[in-house]
Write an enzyme that holds these catalytic residues in place. Structure first.
Site, short mmCIF file in Angstrom:
data_model
loop_
_atom_site.label_atom_id
_atom_site.label_comp_id
_atom_site.label_asym_id
_atom_site.label_seq_id
_atom_site.Cartn_x
_atom_site.Cartn_y
_atom_site.Cartn_z
N GLU A 230 -1.18 -8.59 5.05
CA GLU A 230 -1.06 -8.69 6.52
C GLU A 230 -2.42 -8.62 7.20
O GLU A 230 -2.54 -8.95 8.38
CB GLU A 230 -0.11 -7.61 7.05
CG GLU A 230 -0.69 -6.22 7.25
CD GLU A 230 -0.90 -5.42 5.96
OE1 GLU A 230 -0.75 -5.99 4.86
OE2 GLU A 230 -1.21 -4.21 6.06
N HIS B 179 -3.56 -5.70 1.01
CA HIS B 179 -2.92 -5.88 2.31
C HIS B 179 -2.87 -7.35 2.72
O HIS B 179 -3.79 -7.83 3.38
CB HIS B 179 -3.71 -5.12 3.38
CG HIS B 179 -3.56 -3.65 3.33
ND1 HIS B 179 -2.55 -2.98 3.97
CD2 HIS B 179 -4.29 -2.70 2.70
CE1 HIS B 179 -2.67 -1.68 3.76
NE2 HIS B 179 -3.72 -1.49 2.97
N CYS C 118 0.83 -1.20 0.00
CA CYS C 118 0.00 0.00 0.00
C CYS C 118 0.87 1.26 0.00
O CYS C 118 1.57 1.51 -0.97
CB CYS C 118 -0.98 -0.05 1.17
SG CYS C 118 -2.40 1.04 0.96
#
Ligand SMILES: Nc1ncnc2c1ncn2[C@@H]1O[C@H](COP(=O)(O)OP(=O)(O)O)[C@@H](O)[C@H]1O
Ligand SMILES: [Mg+2]
Lengths: 743, 83, 228, 83
Positions: free
Chosen positions: C197, C195, C86
Site C-alpha cells: 500500500e 507494504h 506487516c
C-alpha cells in the site's frame, strides 16, 4: 521519595529546601511578602519552584525572545500556545513546534528521547491538529568511546521507538558530532501537524462552572521536579536525579491522540479548551489554562487517577507522568466526554471546576492545600535581566590571523571529508525510523529538506531542522543569521518557499554573563534573518544549562523551518537526473574557512572570525531560484553546507550511476569553503538560456553531468578525478564502521 | 564443569511498566478476573566456564556494565544447578 | 468489491491502505473496528500494519483476541480473500490462519527501507498480475519481520508453492528461506511483511505494490495510476 | 492472601536468538572471556487473588492462550512465596 512528614511553612522558611528546587531566596521572599502576604506551605512552595523555573517561566530568556518577529498575514497562532499555526490556504493550517529533551536524554537516553518525542506530539494534537511528521536534531560527542555509541544508539532507538509506534513518520532532521556535546548531547524534536482552520483549539479554562477533566495515563511519582531538573546545571551526582526519569507509553499516546482528535474535530461544542500535561505536569497545564482565560480554578486532587499509593499533593501536582491531557469541558457534557474516552479504553475524570475568583485552589483529603492567585504562578514571575559580557575568545578572535587550508591534495582531502561523521551517510540511523507511514512522504531523510504532499490539494510542505553550533560559537550574531539562512536554503533547494520557523535555543548556564551575551546575539542574528525572509518565529523552546562539569556546549540554536510548494510536482532533490545537464553554482564563493569542517579536520578546532553577508542579497537570490523552479527550469538543486562545493558535488551523484565534469575559477582550497547561501543546480540544455537570463550574475556555469562514473574537478591550481563508487563507499561505511568499533 | 547463573532484571517499583499494564488488561478481558496484575521482566542465563574464580564478581560486573539499566531497573541473580 | 480494513487499537497503516484502495484503486473500502462482530457484506478483508496494542507482548498477540477475529477466521474458512500486511501478517500467524511466526529482526532494530523481492508464486488471488519470478521492490518497515517455522512446516510451504514473496539480493531481517510473504494452503489468506500500500503512486516513487490490489480486484478497477 | 507465580518463557532450542548472540559478544568483548554464552528470556509475574481455585489451571490457560507463542517459545512456571 515519599515525603511522609512535610515541613511546615516556618520550617521551610528556616531550612530553605526551595533552594534545592531552584527557587532563590529573593524569589521566596518576594512570594511570601508581596504575592501572598504569608509564608507559602510545602505544596505551594513546590508549585512556585517549578512554575518559576526557567523551563516553565522563561524568566531569564523572555526579554531576549521578544526580539523575534512572530506575526505576519499567514500566522494564525504565534507563541503562547502548545504550538504555532501557519496558514497554507484552502482553510488549512500547518501546526508545528520543536522541543528539547537534552538533560533527560543525557541521563536515560532511550526514554529521554522517546518521551521528548511523545511530548512534542501532544503539543501538536492539543491544538486540534493531526500530527503528520516528526524531525529530530541531534548533536553528540565524537564517536570514539562506548558511552557515546551507547548514547547515540539509545537516543536514536528512543526516537524511532516512539514515532514508529505512533504511526507518525520521522521524515528528516540532522545529526552532528563534536566533542563539546559528549556529556551533554542535544536531543531536539520537532512535530508538524495539519488542521482545518475551523477546528483550532486553545489551552484555556473559562466559563464559571465548566469542568476540568483529566484524561490519559494515571499519575505516578515519575519525573518530580523534571522541569527544574531541566533548568539546572547537572554534574556527576546523577544518582539523586534518577527519579526524574519517565517511561514513555506510545500505545497509550496513540489512543489519546485518536480520542482527542475525535473530540476536537467532531464535538467542538463539548470542549472549551485543551492542553497537554508536559513539563511540570498538572500544575503548569491547569494554572496556564486558567491564567490564559483570566479564570480561577478549584481542583480536587483525590479525583486525580493515581498509579501509586499515598501520593502527596505536592507529588500529584508536580508529577511528570507521560501521556496525559487536561480538558476544560462545558458543564453538562462531562458524561459524553467520559464515554468518548472510555471507548478508547482511557480514563477521563472530572477533577475540578472553573471558578470566578481568580484563585488557584487545591484540595486534598478534604483540606485546602493551596490557595494562591493564579497569576502569582504564571504572570508575577520575577523576570531577570541578565548581565551580558563579551567572551574573551570573541574579543581575541580578530587578532588571530585568518586561517587558510593552503594548497591541498583535493582528492585525498575530499575522500577524508566524506568520512567525517557530520558529513557521512546517516542511513544506519534514519533507516530505523519509519519515514513513510501515512504515505505522504515525497522526499524522506537524506535530502536537503523533507517534502510531504498535502492530500486533496496540489500542495506540499517542505520541512527541515538546522542546528548550528560551530558558527554561533565563533560569532553568535552572524552564526544566528546563518542558522536561519541555512534552513531557508534547504527549503529553497527542495523547491519550497520558506513560511515560518520554530526553534530550540540550546545554550549554557544563563548565570554566566558570557552565555547571556551569546544568547542575545544569536537571537538578534536569527531575528534579523527571519525579518528579511519574512519567516516569523511561531513557536519554540529554550534549553539552558547545557553544560556538564562546568564546560558549556557550543551555543546551538536549532531552527525548524516549514515551507510551501504550491505544486507538489515542483519538488527538487540534490540528485542530478540526466547526462548533459548543465551545472550552475549559485552565489559567490569566498574564503570562508572559520568554523568549517575542513578547519576541524585539519586543525582539530574551530577558530577565527566569520565574514558577514547581506541578507537582502541572499533573499533576492533565493526568490529568483524559486522562480526558476516554478518555470520548470531546474532538474535538481542542492544547497552547499558542510564541506562546501566539493562535498556537495559528490552528493549530487550518490544515488545514481552518473558522473560530473566540473571546472571552477577559484583555488582548490576554496572547494571546501563554506560561504553561506550557495546552491548547485542542474539545468537541461534546452533551459540554459532562460535560466541564465533569469539568474544573471548570480549563476555561474561550472560543468555538466556525464555518464562516466567519476567526478572530474578542475580548479585554478590543479585537477582531480574522483572515483565515485569509491567515494560513495567511504561515505556510506564511515559511521557504521565507527559504530561497530570497540574501545 | 561449567557454572550457570540466572540474572533477573525487573523495573524498579516506582517505574511505570506500560507493557505489564497492557498485558494485565488483556488477560483480564480474556476471562481471568482472578488475575490481579501481570508484570514483565527479563532474565539472562549466563554460562560461565569452570575456571571462573569469582562467579559473583563476574555476574555483578556484567550486570552493572551491560545487562541492567539502573535508571529504570534492578536485578538479582541465582546460581542454577547444572542442567 | 467491498473491502473491510480492520482497525485495532494501535493500527497505524489503516489510512494508507484505505487511500490505496479508495483513492488510487477506486474501490469501496470501509474501516471496521476490532469491536465489530460481523463481516457480512464484505468481499475481502485486509488487516493493516501498525502497532496493535503497542506490540507490547508480542506483535499481534493481543489483537487476535478481539471480537472481530472469530469473524475473520470464519471469513477465511469460507475461502474469501484475506490479506495481512506487516502487523496484519503477524496477527494472522498469531490467530493460526497462517503457519509460523515472526521474530525480532536479526539486527534487533526497526528497519525502514526498500527491499528487493521476487514474486515466487504468481498464481494467487493477490499476485496474478505479476510475472513469475518477477523482481519487484517494496518498502518494508518493521522490527519483527524475521519469519520462522519448524522444518516440516517450511518444507510444506515450499512444496506447495505457499511462499509468495521472497527477499532477493539481501535478507534484511533473518527470515528463514528469505521468506517475505506466504499464503495458506487454500490460497485465500496472504500474509506479507512488505507494504504494497506504500507503493501505489508514482509521486511517492514506487508503484510496484499496486498489482497486489489490482490482482485481487481483477481488471474490474479503473486506476488513477498506470503501472510502471 | 494473594498467590504469585512466575512464568518463564524462552525460545525453543531450535530457534536462533539474535539478542542472546549479540549480548554474548558484547560481554566477551567487555573483557569477560569466561562467559561462554548468554541466553535471554522473559518472565511474567502474575498476581492471582486468593479465591483462585486452581492456580495451575489459570497459569496454564493464560500462558497457552496469550503469553506464549508455541511456534517459537516454551514455558514453565513456579509459584513464588508471598513477598
Ligand atoms: N525560543 C522561542 N521562540 C519562540 N517562542 C518560544 C520560544 N521558546 C518558547 N516559546 C514559546 O513559549 C511558549 C511556551 O513554551 P514551552 O514552555 O516550551 O511550551 P510547553 O509548555 O509546551 O513545553 C510556547 O508557545 C512556545 O512556542
Ligand atoms: Mg542542505
Amino acid at each position: 521519595m515519599t515525603i511522609k512528614m512535610e515541613m511546615s511553612p516556618q520550617e521551610i522558611k528556616q531550612k530553605k529546601p526551595y533552594l534545592e528546587w531552584g527557587l532563590s531566596e529573593k524569589e521566596y521572599d518576594y512570594i511570601a511578602k508581596k504575592l501572598l502576604g504569608r509564608l507559602p506551605n510545602y505544596t505551594e512552595t513546590g508549585l512556585f519552584a517549578v512554575m518559576w523555573s526557567e523551563h516553565c517561566s522563561y524568566k531569564k530568556s523572555k526579554a531576549v525572545l521578544r526580539e523575534f518577529p512572530n506575526k505576519n498575514a499567514r500566522v494564525l497562532q504565534g507563541p503562547g500556545e502548545g504550538a504555532g499555526i501557519i496558514d497554507i490556504g484552502d482553510g488549512q493550517g500547518i501546526v508545528f513546534k520543536a522541543e528539547s529533551h537534552n538533560h533527560p536524554s543525557a541521563v536515560e537516553p532511550y526514554e529521554g528521547a522517546a518521551t521528548g518525542v511523545g511530548g512534542i506530539i501532544r503539543d501538536i494534537f492539543s491544538m486540534g491538529a493531526r500530527p503528520i511528521a516528526l524531525l529530530d536534531s541531534l548533536h553528540f560527542g565524537e564517536i570514539k568511546d562506548s558511552r557515546t555509541r551507547y548514547l547515540i544508539n539509545e537516543v536514536v532507538a528512543g526516537i524511532g521507538g516512539y514515532g514508529n509506534c505512533m504511526g507518525i513518520p520521522t521524515v528528516g532532521g540532522e545529526i552532528t558530532f563534536d566533542e563539546c556535546y559528549a556529556d551533554n548531547p542535544l536531543v531536539n524534536a520537532m512535530c508538524v501537524g495539519i488542521i482545518a482552520q475551523s477546528k483550532m483549539q486553545k489551552g484555556q479554562a473559562k466559563g464559571v462552572g465548566n469542568a476540568v477533566m483529566y484524561v490519559g495515563a494515571k499519575t505516578g511519582r515519575d519525573g518530580i521536579h523534571g522541569a527544574t531538573f531541566a533548568s539546572t546545571d547537572f554534574s556527576d551526582e546523577r544518582e539523586t536525579q534518577r527519579s526524574a526519569v519517565q517511561v514513555g507509553d506510545p500505545f497509550m499516546e496513540k489512543l489519546l491522540l485518536e480520542a482527542c482528535l475525535l473530540l476536537t474535530s467532531k464535538h467542538q461544542e463539548w470542549l472549551v479548551g485543551i492542553q497537554d500535561m508536559g513539563a511540570a505536569g498538572l500544575v503548569s497545564s491547569s494554572c496556564e489554562m486558567a491564567s490564559k482565560a483570566g479564570s480561577g480554578m478549584i481542583l480536587e486532587l483525590d479525583n486525580v487517577p493515581q498509579r501509586e499509593d499515598g501520593m502527596s499533593a505536592y507529588e500529584i501536582m508536580l508529577s511528570e507522568s507521560q501521556e496525559r491531557m487536561l480538558l476544560c469541558v462545558r458543564a453538562g457534557f462531562e458524561e459524553e466526554v467520559k464515554k468518548l474516552f472510555h471507548d478508547f479504553g482511557l480514563d477521563a475524570v472530572v477533577i475540578g471546576r472553573v471558578t470566578e475568583k481568580k484563585d488557584y485552589l487545591l484540595k486534598h483529603h478534604g483540606q485546602v492545600v493551596t490557595n494562591i492567585p493564579v497569576a502569582s504562578l504564571t504572570d508575577d514571575v520575577l523576570e531577570e535581566s541578565s548581565r551580558e559580557k563579551v567572551p574573551a575568545r570573541i574579543i581575541k578572535r580578530n587578532e588571530q590571523p585568518t586561517w587558510h587550508p593552503g594548497q591541498l591534495a583535493v582528492g585525498d582531502v575530499l575522500c577524508k571529508m566524506l568520512q567525517q561523521p557530520t558529513i557521512a551517510s546517516k542511513r544506519i540511523f534514519t533507516e530505523t525510523y519509519d519515514s513513510q507511514v501515512r504515505t505522504n512522504t515525497v522526499v524522506g531523510p537524506g535530502s536537503d529538506a523533507a517534502v510531504l504532499r498535502i492530500r486533496q490539494t496540489d500542495k506540499a510542505i517542505a520541512l527541515t531542522t538546522d542546528g548550528n553550533g560551530r558558527f554561533v560559537y565563533l560569532d553568535p550574531f552572524i552564526g544566528g543569521k546563518i542558522a536561519v539562512l541555512e534552513a531557508a536554503t534547504n527549503l529553497v533547494a527542495s523547491g519550497a518557499k520558506p513560511l515560518a520557523i520554530t526553534d530550540c535555543l540550546n545554550f549554557g548556564d544563563p548565570n554566566d554573563p558570557e552565555v547571556c551575551w551569546e544568547l542575545h546575539q544569536a537571537v538578534k542574528g536569527m531575528a534579523a534573518a527571519c525579518r528579511q525572509l519574512d519567516t516569523p518565529v511561531i513557536s519554540g523552546n529554550v534549553s539552558l544549562y547545557n553544560e556538564s562539569n562546568g564546560t558549556a556546549i557550543f551555543p546551538t540554536p536549532m531552527v525548524g523551518m516549514v515551507g510551501l510548494l504550491e505544486n507538489v510536482r515542483n519538488y527538487l532533490t540534490p540528485t542530478v537526473k540526466s547526462v548533459g545537464a548543465q551545472l550552475f553554482l549559485i552565489g559567490k564563493t569566498g574564503n570562508d574557512f572559520a568554523g568549517t569542517e575542513i578547519q576541524k579536520m585539519l586543525t582539530g578546532k574551530f577558530s577565527g572570525p566569520l565574514n558577514d553577508f547581506s541578507l537582502t542579497d541572499e533573499v533576492k537570490k533565493m526568490e529568483k531560484l524559486l522562480q526558476a523552479n516554478q518555470e520548470g527550469l531546474l532538474e535538481s538543486a542542492h544547497d552547499l553546507s558542510e564541506g562546501g562545493l566539493a562535498v556537495a558535488l559528490v552528493e549530487l551523484v550518490l544515488h545514481n550511476q552518473l558522473g560530473l565534469s566540473v571546472s571552477v575559477d577559484f583555488a582548490g582550497e576554496q572547494l571546501f569553503s563554506e560561504t553561506p547561501g550557495r546552491f548547485v543546480v542542474s539545468v537541461a540544455p534546452q533551459n540554459v538560456a532562460a535560466f541564465k537570463k533569469l539568474m544573471g550574475t548570480d549563476a555561474v556555469l561550472i560543468g555538466e553531468v556525464t555518464s562516466k562514473r567519476e567526478c572530474e574537478l578542475t580548479y585554478q591550481d590543479g585537477k582531480t578525478v574522483l572515483n565515485l563508487e569509491e567515494a560513495k563507499r567511504l561515505w556510506e561505511d564511515a559511521i557504521p564502521c565507527l559504530m561497530k568499533s570497540r574501545d | 564443569m561449567a557454572v550457570k547463573a540466572r540474572i533477573f532484571v525487573t523495573y524498579k517499583e516506582s517505574v511505570f511498566d506500560p507493557q505489564g499494564q497492557t498485558i494485565t488488561d488483556a488477560v483480564q478481558s480474556l476471562g481471568h478476573p482472578e488475575v490481579k496484575k501481570v508484570n514483565v521482566g527479563k532474565f539472562f542465563d549466563v554460562l560461565l566456564d569452570s575456571t571462573t574464580t569469582d562467579v559473583a564478581e563476574t555476574i555483578n560486573e556484567i550486570s552493572e556494565q551491560l545487562l541492567v539499566n539502573f535508571n529504570l531497573e534492578t536485578y538479582r541473580y541465582e546460581l542454577l544447578e547444572e542442567g | 468489491m467491498r473491502i473491510a480494513i480492520i482497525v485495532f487499537p494501535g493500527s497505524n497503516c489503516d489510512v494508507d491502505l484505505f487511500e490505496a484502495l479508495h483513492s488510487v484503486c477506486n474501490t469501496d473500502a470501509q474501516y471496521v473496528s476490532y469491536r465489530e462482530k460481523s463481516l457480512a457484506d464484505f468481499d475481502a478483508v485486509m488487516i493493516p500494519g501498525g502497532f496493535s496494542y503497542g506490540d507490547y507482548l508480542r506483535c499481534g498477540a493481543i489483537a487476535r483476541f478481539s471480537n472481530i477475529m472469530p469473524e475473520v477466521v470464519k471469513f477465511a474458512r469460507a475461502g474469501k480473500p484475506v490479506l495481512g500486511i506487516c502487523n496484519g501478517f503477524q496477527i494472522l500467524t498469531e490467530a493460526g490462519l497462517l503457519p509460523g511466526a515472526l521474530k525480532k529482526n536479526n539486527n534487533l532494530k526497526f528497519i525502514c527501507k526498500t527491499a528487493a523481492l521476487t514474486v515466487e508464486n504468481n498464481a494467487t488471488l493477490f499476485t496474478k498480475q505479476y510475472h513469475s519470478k518477477e523482481k519487484i521492490y517494496l518498502p518494508i518497515a518493521h522490527a519483527d519481520g524475521s519469519y520462522y517455522a519448524e522444518k516440516n512446516v517450511l518444507s510444506q510451504l515450499e512444496d506447495q508453492q505457499q511462499v509468495v514473496f521472497r527477499y532477493a539480493d539481501e535478507n534484511p531481517n533473518g527470515s528463514l528461506n528469505n521468506i517475505a510473504g506466504i499464503i495458506n494452503e487454500r490460497g485465500n489468506v496472504l500474509g506479507m511483511m512488505p507494504h504494497p500500500e506504500r507503493a501505489v503512486e508514482s509521486l511517492l516513487g514506487n508503484v510496484d505494490g499496486l498489482r497486489v490490489f489490482k490482482s485481487l480486484l481483477e481488471g474490474k478497477v479503473r486506476t488513477k495510476e498506470a503501472s510502471r
